[in-house]
Design an enzyme around this catalytic site. Sequence first.
Site, PDB file in Angstrom:
ATOM      1  N   LYS A   1       0.696  -1.285   2.704  1.00 52.67           N
ATOM      2  CA  LYS A   1      -0.304  -0.192   2.743  1.00 52.67           C
ATOM      3  C   LYS A   1      -1.083  -0.575   4.088  1.00 52.67           C
ATOM      4  O   LYS A   1      -1.725  -1.607   4.187  1.00 52.67           O
ATOM      5  CB  LYS A   1      -1.215  -0.212   1.582  1.00 52.67           C
ATOM      6  CG  LYS A   1      -1.937   1.085   1.285  1.00 52.67           C
ATOM      7  CD  LYS A   1      -2.189   0.975  -0.249  1.00 52.67           C
ATOM      8  CE  LYS A   1      -3.066   2.024  -0.676  1.00 52.67           C
ATOM      9  NZ  LYS A   1      -3.746   1.839  -1.825  1.00 52.67           N
TER      10      LYS A   1
HETATM   11  O1  G3P Z   1      -5.980   5.388  -4.510  1.00 52.91           O
HETATM   12  C1  G3P Z   1      -7.126   5.222  -3.971  1.00 52.91           C
HETATM   13  C2  G3P Z   1      -8.076   4.999  -5.123  1.00 52.91           C
HETATM   14  O2  G3P Z   1      -7.737   3.544  -5.400  1.00 52.91           O
HETATM   15  C3  G3P Z   1      -9.341   5.124  -4.617  1.00 52.91           C
HETATM   16  O3  G3P Z   1     -10.003   5.713  -5.620  1.00 52.91           O
HETATM   17  O4  G3P Z   1     -11.754   6.436  -6.989  1.00 52.91           O
HETATM   18  O5  G3P Z   1     -12.220   4.750  -5.789  1.00 52.91           O
HETATM   19  O6  G3P Z   1     -11.863   7.000  -4.645  1.00 52.91           O
HETATM   20  P1  G3P Z   1     -11.664   5.981  -5.557  1.00 52.91           P
END
Ligand code: G3P
Length: 217
Positions: free
Chosen positions: A83
């Site tokens: 990634k």
């Molecule tokens: O897949 C990306 C994720 O981990 C981010 O999620 O909820 O932190 O925006 P969030």
Amino acid sequence: MKFFVDTAEIDAIAELNALGMVDGVTTNPSLIAKSGRDIMEVTREICDMVSGPVSAEVVALDAETMIKEGRKLTEIAENIAVKVPLTWDGLQACKTLSDEGKMVNVTLCFSANQALLAAKAGATFISPFIGRLDDINIDGLDLIADIREIYDNYGFETEILAASIRTVNHMSECAKIGADVATAPPAVIKSMANHVLTDKGLAGFVKDIEKAGITIL
Ligand code: G3P
């Protein structure tokens, strides 16, 4: 639509994997930090459990070091997807690593143009972040639809991996739009089973089962 689980928590992955709900796993530095585990160790454990792609994120910001880190991460297992962030350096790393035959997931995508660049650089996956766009009053699902349209226009094979999913609505809308993959926290995936009418209907059945004394075993 493939389901990836967005966590580095081994027990949560195992629970969903047993039900056939895990086509892959995504992690990021915040999720690794939350797990409190060593990145190499926990990533290896996840790869032992799951046969689909497991995204492990580089920590460097310059292309040269990202490439070195990506090569090291892919030594963990064959199903590692490296990634990298959607920066110019990240795109350079994406091109080099994908030319070497490694899976690359380009993350932190917030625009259709960024997704176009990632596809041109040979990304296996593009990760548009829905929830974080919603957070700033931009509809994240519109971005998924835009990328779907653009990739289909030109036959790009990069898979749309909808990320930053916060709600069950995000899941069903991504499936309607045609995202190739949705990565969600375990709690969101489990919540997809919930419906108030299911609970209400079951309560009615339980009442009648007790009243009539129905048994099977
Ligand atoms: O897949 C990306 C994720 O981990 C981010 O999620 O909820 O932190 O925006 P969030």
